[in-house]
Scaffold this motif. Sequence first.
Motif, PDB file in Angstrom:
ATOM      1  N   SER A  13     -46.175  64.643  -7.141  1.00  0.00           N
ATOM      2  CA  SER A  13     -46.214  66.054  -7.683  1.00  0.00           C
ATOM      3  C   SER A  13     -45.325  67.081  -7.064  1.00  0.00           C
ATOM      4  CB  SER A  13     -47.762  66.565  -7.228  1.00  0.00           C
ATOM      5  OG  SER A  13     -48.730  66.137  -7.767  1.00  0.00           O
ATOM      6  N   GLU A  32     -42.324  67.342   3.862  1.00  0.00           N
ATOM      7  CA  GLU A  32     -43.050  66.029   3.797  1.00  0.00           C
ATOM      8  C   GLU A  32     -43.431  65.752   5.033  1.00  0.00           C
ATOM      9  OE1 GLU A  32     -44.857  63.855   1.804  1.00  0.00           O
ATOM     10  OE2 GLU A  32     -45.176  62.962   3.627  1.00  0.00           O
ATOM     11  N   ARG A  42     -46.650  53.335  -0.046  1.00  0.00           N
ATOM     12  CA  ARG A  42     -48.202  53.500  -0.541  1.00  0.00           C
ATOM     13  C   ARG A  42     -48.231  52.940  -1.818  1.00  0.00           C
ATOM     14  NH1 ARG A  42     -48.636  59.361   1.844  1.00  0.00           N
ATOM     15  NH2 ARG A  42     -47.504  59.990  -0.189  1.00  0.00           N
ATOM     16  N   ALA A  45     -50.959  54.473  -8.113  1.00  0.00           N
ATOM     17  CA  ALA A  45     -51.367  54.333  -9.536  1.00  0.00           C
ATOM     18  C   ALA A  45     -50.235  53.518 -10.175  1.00  0.00           C
ATOM     19  CB  ALA A  45     -51.134  55.925  -9.947  1.00  0.00           C
ATOM     20  N   GLN A 101     -46.625  53.779  -9.308  1.00  0.00           N
ATOM     21  CA  GLN A 101     -46.212  55.030  -8.455  1.00  0.00           C
ATOM     22  C   GLN A 101     -45.026  55.001  -7.671  1.00  0.00           C
ATOM     23  OE1 GLN A 101     -49.741  57.164  -7.470  1.00  0.00           O
ATOM     24  NE2 GLN A 101     -48.700  58.310  -5.825  1.00  0.00           N
ATOM     25  N   ASP A 285     -53.470  66.030  -6.179  1.00  0.00           N
ATOM     26  CA  ASP A 285     -54.568  65.700  -5.307  1.00  0.00           C
ATOM     27  C   ASP A 285     -54.834  66.711  -4.331  1.00  0.00           C
ATOM     28  OD1 ASP A 285     -54.304  63.282  -6.638  1.00  0.00           O
ATOM     29  OD2 ASP A 285     -54.502  62.025  -4.961  1.00  0.00           O
ATOM     30  N   LEU A 298     -52.986  60.522 -11.001  1.00  0.00           N
ATOM     31  CA  LEU A 298     -51.638  60.860 -11.099  1.00  0.00           C
ATOM     32  C   LEU A 298     -51.441  61.744 -12.647  1.00  0.00           C
ATOM     33  CD1 LEU A 298     -48.851  60.727  -9.889  1.00  0.00           C
ATOM     34  CD2 LEU A 298     -48.503  58.604 -10.818  1.00  0.00           C
ATOM     35  N   ASN A 299     -52.117  61.424 -13.468  1.00  0.00           N
ATOM     36  CA  ASN A 299     -51.818  61.909 -14.770  1.00  0.00           C
ATOM     37  C   ASN A 299     -52.360  63.324 -14.900  1.00  0.00           C
ATOM     38  OD1 ASN A 299     -50.435  59.807 -16.309  1.00  0.00           O
ATOM     39  ND2 ASN A 299     -52.459  58.734 -16.017  1.00  0.00           N
TER      40      ASN A 299
HETATM   41  C1  LIG Z   1     -55.910  52.716  -5.196  1.00  0.00           C
HETATM   42  C2  LIG Z   1     -55.341  53.773  -6.188  1.00  0.00           C
HETATM   43  C3  LIG Z   1     -55.097  53.755  -7.413  1.00  0.00           C
HETATM   44  C4  LIG Z   1     -54.881  54.680  -8.229  1.00  0.00           C
HETATM   45  N1  LIG Z   1     -54.501  54.382  -9.601  1.00  0.00           N
HETATM   46  C5  LIG Z   1     -54.209  55.393 -10.396  1.00  0.00           C
HETATM   47  C6  LIG Z   1     -53.713  55.215 -11.890  1.00  0.00           C
HETATM   48  O1  LIG Z   1     -53.572  53.896 -12.213  1.00  0.00           O
HETATM   49  N2  LIG Z   1     -53.175  56.107 -12.451  1.00  0.00           N
HETATM   50  C7  LIG Z   1     -53.407  57.302 -12.041  1.00  0.00           C
HETATM   51  O2  LIG Z   1     -53.002  58.463 -12.597  1.00  0.00           O
HETATM   52  N3  LIG Z   1     -53.538  57.791 -10.851  1.00  0.00           N
HETATM   53  C8  LIG Z   1     -54.065  56.677  -9.822  1.00  0.00           C
HETATM   54  N4  LIG Z   1     -54.197  57.199  -8.748  1.00  0.00           N
HETATM   55  C9  LIG Z   1     -54.208  58.486  -8.039  1.00  0.00           C
HETATM   56  C10 LIG Z   1     -52.760  58.770  -7.605  1.00  0.00           C
HETATM   57  O3  LIG Z   1     -52.148  58.112  -6.797  1.00  0.00           O
HETATM   58  C11 LIG Z   1     -52.785  60.192  -7.106  1.00  0.00           C
HETATM   59  O4  LIG Z   1     -53.323  60.939  -7.919  1.00  0.00           O
HETATM   60  C12 LIG Z   1     -51.492  60.795  -6.846  1.00  0.00           C
HETATM   61  O5  LIG Z   1     -50.811  60.111  -5.783  1.00  0.00           O
HETATM   62  C13 LIG Z   1     -51.446  62.360  -6.631  1.00  0.00           C
HETATM   63  O6  LIG Z   1     -50.052  62.649  -6.143  1.00  0.00           O
HETATM   64  P1  LIG Z   1     -49.903  64.066  -5.287  1.00  0.00           P
HETATM   65  O7  LIG Z   1     -48.323  64.060  -5.188  1.00  0.00           O
HETATM   66  O8  LIG Z   1     -50.605  64.986  -5.770  1.00  0.00           O
HETATM   67  O9  LIG Z   1     -50.542  63.647  -3.821  1.00  0.00           O
HETATM   68  P2  LIG Z   1     -50.112  62.433  -3.006  1.00  0.00           P
HETATM   69  O10 LIG Z   1     -49.379  61.192  -3.629  1.00  0.00           O
HETATM   70  O11 LIG Z   1     -51.191  62.210  -1.959  1.00  0.00           O
HETATM   71  O12 LIG Z   1     -49.068  63.070  -2.076  1.00  0.00           O
HETATM   72  C14 LIG Z   1     -48.863  64.254  -1.172  1.00  0.00           C
HETATM   73  C15 LIG Z   1     -47.691  64.077  -0.057  1.00  0.00           C
HETATM   74  O13 LIG Z   1     -48.080  65.239   0.728  1.00  0.00           O
HETATM   75  C16 LIG Z   1     -47.833  64.684   2.049  1.00  0.00           C
HETATM   76  N5  LIG Z   1     -48.571  65.697   2.881  1.00  0.00           N
HETATM   77  C17 LIG Z   1     -50.018  65.599   3.282  1.00  0.00           C
HETATM   78  N6  LIG Z   1     -50.084  66.439   4.264  1.00  0.00           N
HETATM   79  C18 LIG Z   1     -49.165  67.152   4.484  1.00  0.00           C
HETATM   80  C19 LIG Z   1     -48.841  68.116   5.445  1.00  0.00           C
HETATM   81  N7  LIG Z   1     -49.869  68.837   6.273  1.00  0.00           N
HETATM   82  N8  LIG Z   1     -47.515  68.779   5.472  1.00  0.00           N
HETATM   83  C20 LIG Z   1     -46.621  68.091   4.573  1.00  0.00           C
HETATM   84  N9  LIG Z   1     -46.718  67.061   3.839  1.00  0.00           N
HETATM   85  C21 LIG Z   1     -48.112  66.598   3.644  1.00  0.00           C
HETATM   86  C22 LIG Z   1     -48.362  63.302   1.923  1.00  0.00           C
HETATM   87  O14 LIG Z   1     -47.797  62.622   3.069  1.00  0.00           O
HETATM   88  C23 LIG Z   1     -47.979  62.761   0.588  1.00  0.00           C
HETATM   89  O15 LIG Z   1     -46.452  62.386   0.576  1.00  0.00           O
HETATM   90  C24 LIG Z   1     -54.735  55.962  -7.701  1.00  0.00           C
HETATM   91  C25 LIG Z   1     -55.071  56.316  -6.462  1.00  0.00           C
HETATM   92  C26 LIG Z   1     -55.342  55.084  -5.734  1.00  0.00           C
HETATM   93  C27 LIG Z   1     -55.942  55.427  -4.187  1.00  0.00           C
END
Ligand SMILES: Cc1cc2nc3c(=O)[nH]c(=O)nc-3n(C[C@H](O)[C@H](O)[C@H](O)COP(=O)(O)OP(=O)(O)OC[C@H]3O[C@@H](n4cnc5c(N)ncnc54)[C@H](O)[C@@H]3O)c2cc1C
Length: 389
Positions: A13, A32, A42, A45, A101, A285, A298-299
């Motif tokens: 995101s 980050e 990690r 998705a 992902q 998330d 992720l979507n």
């Molecule tokens: C097993 C599994 C399978 C999945 N399969 C799917 C799928 O098939 N399709 C789908 O759409 N989604 C899937 N998902 C969900 C998807 O992985 C998440 O929705 C996606 O990672 C969200 O992205 P994000 O960038 O919002 O959050 P994240 O990927 O969690 O990224 C957040 C980032 O913020 C950082 N962070 C955390 N706290 C702090 C802080 N205090 N200060 C600075 N940085 C910080 C973290 O280190 C991380 O890098 C799956 C999830 C899992 C666990």
Amino acid sequence: METKVCIIGGGPSGLLLSQLLHLKGIDNVVLEKHSRDHVLARIRAGVLEHGFARLMREAECGERMDREGEIHEGFFIADAGRLNRIDLQGLSGNSVLVYGQTELTRDLYEARDRMRGVVIHNAQDVQPHDLDTERPYVTYRDRDEAMRVDCEFVIGADGFHGVSRKSIPKSVLREAEKVYPFGWLGVLSHTRPVSPELVYARHPRGFALCSLRSQTLSRYYIQVPLTDSVEDWSDDAFWSELKRRLPEEVAARLVTGPSIEKSIAPLRSFVAEPMRHGRLFLAGDAAHIVPPTGARGLNSAASDIHYLYHAMLAHYERGDSSGLDGYSAKALARVWKAQRFSWWMTTLLHTFPDSPAYDQRLQQTELEYLLSSEKAMGSLAENYVGLPF
Ligand SMILES: Cc1cc2nc3c(=O)[nH]c(=O)nc-3n(C[C@H](O)[C@H](O)[C@H](O)COP(=O)(O)OP(=O)(O)OC[C@H]3O[C@@H](n4cnc5c(N)ncnc54)[C@H](O)[C@@H]3O)c2cc1C
């Protein structure tokens, strides 16, 4: 340091928004918490909506995804030893893209490098301040040095365990949560996938999913009790349990091999409202999570980024802040539809411990109805390929 937009979180995101804003000349910084290697280790998705793919292209990060990603026009639901195909293309006129992902995040990092985008890794104790003023700022620690980023907006893209959501006052934030009484044990292996399309298997011993990242990299999952740990599951135990939950014809084709990653993910749904507080905007998330059934996580992050990006553009290019004002309501309307779909698919396909006989029969009837009705399958397909945003 001064910037226009300070983005907390270098996951998909945060990186995607950073890249899109940078391409339009809107200065931003990503903070980050972890190292790049940690973020890229990690395994998550793998199923992307075309809306997400479109955004990746718009961010000039879609080249490898388009080359290596696989278009899937359908998937299977296995029940009572039989495979039933859901023809996504025929039912909805659309398909999904299978691209990991991890790879997508790597592409985003490389794009940020090419543009000399500022992504600060290992930022410790990140904390947003003065969010309800015109001049918020974010502090963090770089080893022993105290750092500060002054900005106009803060984006909370720091995932479920991040700091951004927690900085919204409790009197403002509303949280809705559903925790499922099981998790998914996932195994990644360098083996040929058992099926070119995903197989979602319902079975009295528990749900199973045959997924993939490419034609040489398979991702399999089985439903496990929350009390299980990864150490309880040797590779052999995993493969034999997976086989028991698949139709015979599929199990017979399964190629097994050493796991290169094994983890247990608890299944949980969660939504925080509103997704804006003062000059803080939550995305991905950080604001909402779903169980992985139905691949919405992720979507859903992608639609947040789409709305936020266009709202920021309107603000900076035309002085129009209506998109920013309407962001939370607009994003949440789609988020809740994704929540509904994930809940429905999770409820349909998993084995619930201690479920009354009545509920079990209803679950069976729901699946029979789905597989016998073109209209019901059409609704499944429409949601699976992604509602428009
Ligand atoms: C097993 C599994 C399978 C999945 N399969 C799917 C799928 O098939 N399709 C789908 O759409 N989604 C899937 N998902 C969900 C998807 O992985 C998440 O929705 C996606 O990672 C969200 O992205 P994000 O960038 O919002 O959050 P994240 O990927 O969690 O990224 C957040 C980032 O913020 C950082 N962070 C955390 N706290 C702090 C802080 N205090 N200060 C600075 N940085 C910080 C973290 O280190 C991380 O890098 C799956 C999830 C899992 C666990």
